[in-house]
Design an enzyme around this catalytic site. Structure first.
Site, PDB file in Angstrom:
ATOM      1  N   ARG A  89      48.868 -74.912 -64.442  1.00 10.81           N
ATOM      2  CA  ARG A  89      49.231 -75.590 -65.918  1.00 10.81           C
ATOM      3  C   ARG A  89      47.802 -74.772 -66.584  1.00 10.81           C
ATOM      4  NH1 ARG A  89      50.064 -81.357 -63.113  1.00 10.81           N
ATOM      5  NH2 ARG A  89      50.168 -83.327 -64.732  1.00 10.81           N
ATOM      6  N   ARG A 134      51.346 -96.485 -61.249  1.00 10.47           N
ATOM      7  CA  ARG A 134      50.413 -94.941 -61.570  1.00 10.47           C
ATOM      8  C   ARG A 134      48.820 -95.375 -62.277  1.00 10.47           C
ATOM      9  NH1 ARG A 134      52.628 -88.878 -61.217  1.00 10.47           N
ATOM     10  NH2 ARG A 134      50.463 -88.509 -62.925  1.00 10.47           N
ATOM     11  N   ARG A 145      46.773 -87.131 -71.674  1.00 12.10           N
ATOM     12  CA  ARG A 145      47.403 -86.465 -71.193  1.00 12.10           C
ATOM     13  C   ARG A 145      48.002 -85.727 -71.910  1.00 12.10           C
ATOM     14  NH1 ARG A 145      49.865 -89.886 -67.269  1.00 12.10           N
ATOM     15  NH2 ARG A 145      51.236 -89.047 -66.016  1.00 12.10           N
TER      16      ARG A 145
HETATM   17  P1  AMP Z   1      50.397 -84.938 -62.483  1.00 15.59           P
HETATM   18  O1  AMP Z   1      51.237 -85.762 -60.872  1.00 15.59           O
HETATM   19  O2  AMP Z   1      51.200 -83.765 -62.313  1.00 15.59           O
HETATM   20  O3  AMP Z   1      51.609 -85.541 -63.607  1.00 15.59           O
HETATM   21  O4  AMP Z   1      49.087 -84.414 -61.788  1.00 15.59           O
HETATM   22  C1  AMP Z   1      48.441 -85.688 -62.116  1.00 15.59           C
HETATM   23  C2  AMP Z   1      46.872 -85.711 -62.817  1.00 15.59           C
HETATM   24  O5  AMP Z   1      46.574 -84.664 -61.168  1.00 15.59           O
HETATM   25  C3  AMP Z   1      46.790 -84.457 -64.263  1.00 15.59           C
HETATM   26  O6  AMP Z   1      46.972 -85.435 -64.907  1.00 15.59           O
HETATM   27  C4  AMP Z   1      45.498 -84.313 -63.432  1.00 15.59           C
HETATM   28  O7  AMP Z   1      44.932 -84.910 -63.809  1.00 15.59           O
HETATM   29  C5  AMP Z   1      45.500 -83.054 -61.772  1.00 15.59           C
HETATM   30  N1  AMP Z   1      46.421 -82.549 -61.973  1.00 15.59           N
HETATM   31  C6  AMP Z   1      47.722 -82.096 -61.100  1.00 15.59           C
HETATM   32  N2  AMP Z   1      47.935 -81.110 -60.861  1.00 15.59           N
HETATM   33  C7  AMP Z   1      46.602 -80.346 -61.964  1.00 15.59           C
HETATM   34  C8  AMP Z   1      46.737 -78.745 -62.294  1.00 15.59           C
HETATM   35  N3  AMP Z   1      47.761 -77.468 -61.308  1.00 15.59           N
HETATM   36  N4  AMP Z   1      45.618 -78.440 -62.549  1.00 15.59           N
HETATM   37  C9  AMP Z   1      44.669 -79.108 -62.725  1.00 15.59           C
HETATM   38  N5  AMP Z   1      44.645 -80.915 -62.742  1.00 15.59           N
HETATM   39  C10 AMP Z   1      45.971 -81.096 -61.824  1.00 15.59           C
END
Ligand code: AMP
Length: 192
Positions: A89, A134, A145
């Site tokens: 990311r 969620r 986000r």
């Molecule tokens: P997601 O389910 O991929 O939308 O991730 C949910 C949350 O987890 C994100 O908004 C971040 O707070 C954290 N997160 C997930 N993947 C990453 C990553 N590669 N780097 C940093 N934070 C992450």
């Protein structure tokens, strides 16, 4: 099977399409968001750290995420293709991923970017909030986000283009989940 990085904004369908790819090609799947949510549920120290960042729509520190990712990758048999969903990311995460894979004699394979307009993303995420509950799918956190995505993650798209592995698929052109999925499968098969 080559590795696949599935890339896109929150709500672009990374998780949904990853599940379909896994079912069709029997690949490994690492969703860093799922790893963190499981840690929160289990009440671990990592989970406690993660919670604050996730609730605020912020990214966790790169060093922490890189360790989590390498641990998860090494759980799969060497050479099994893995889908990276939600990682990298940031540019440092992408560079660390490339290095971690090179150290194991592997490479990033292909990147598939899902391009979806922001009004569609917002509607999907609010709907997911109703269906899955969620905690970070509320309007205020979603906006944060998106801002984090634009400032820290979107620039990676060009980084992948320079690596010569970017494939871009646009919701506005494809228009349905079925068409998107077909385009994803075609992309994978062209390069496999
Ligand atoms: P997601 O389910 O991929 O939308 O991730 C949910 C949350 O987890 C994100 O908004 C971040 O707070 C954290 N997160 C997930 N993947 C990453 C990553 N590669 N780097 C940093 N934070 C992450």
């Amino acid at each position: 099977m080559k590795n696949i990085i599935i890339f896109g904004a929150p709500g672009s369908g990374k998780g949904t399409y990853s599940d379909e790819i896994v079912a069709k090609y029997n690949m490994g799947h690492i969703s860093t968001g799922d790893v963190l949510r499981a840690q929160i549920k289990a009440g671990t120290e990592l989970g406690k750290t993660a919670q604050g960042y996730i609730d605020n729509g912020q990214l966790l520190p790169d060093e922490l995420m890189i360790d989590i990712l390498a641990d998860a990758y090494d759980k799969f048999p060497a050479g099994k293709g893995v889908i990276f969903d939600g990682f990298p990311r940031t540019i440092p995460q992408a560079e660390a991923l490339k290095k971690m894979l090179a150290e194991r004699g592997h490479d990033m394979g292909m990147m598939i970017e899902l391009v979806v307009e922001e009004d569609v993303l917002m509607a999907r995420l609010l709907n997911r909030a109703k269906e899955q509950g969620r905690a970070d799918d509320n309007e205020e956190t979603i906006k944060k986000r998106f801002a984090v995505y634009h400032s820290q993650t979107a620039p990676l798209s060009e980084w992948f283009a320079k690596e010569g592995i970017r494939n871009t698929l646009a919701w506005a052109e494809l228009g349905s989940k079925e068409a998107m999925l077909e385009a994803i499968f075609n992309t994978i098969e062209k390069q496999a």
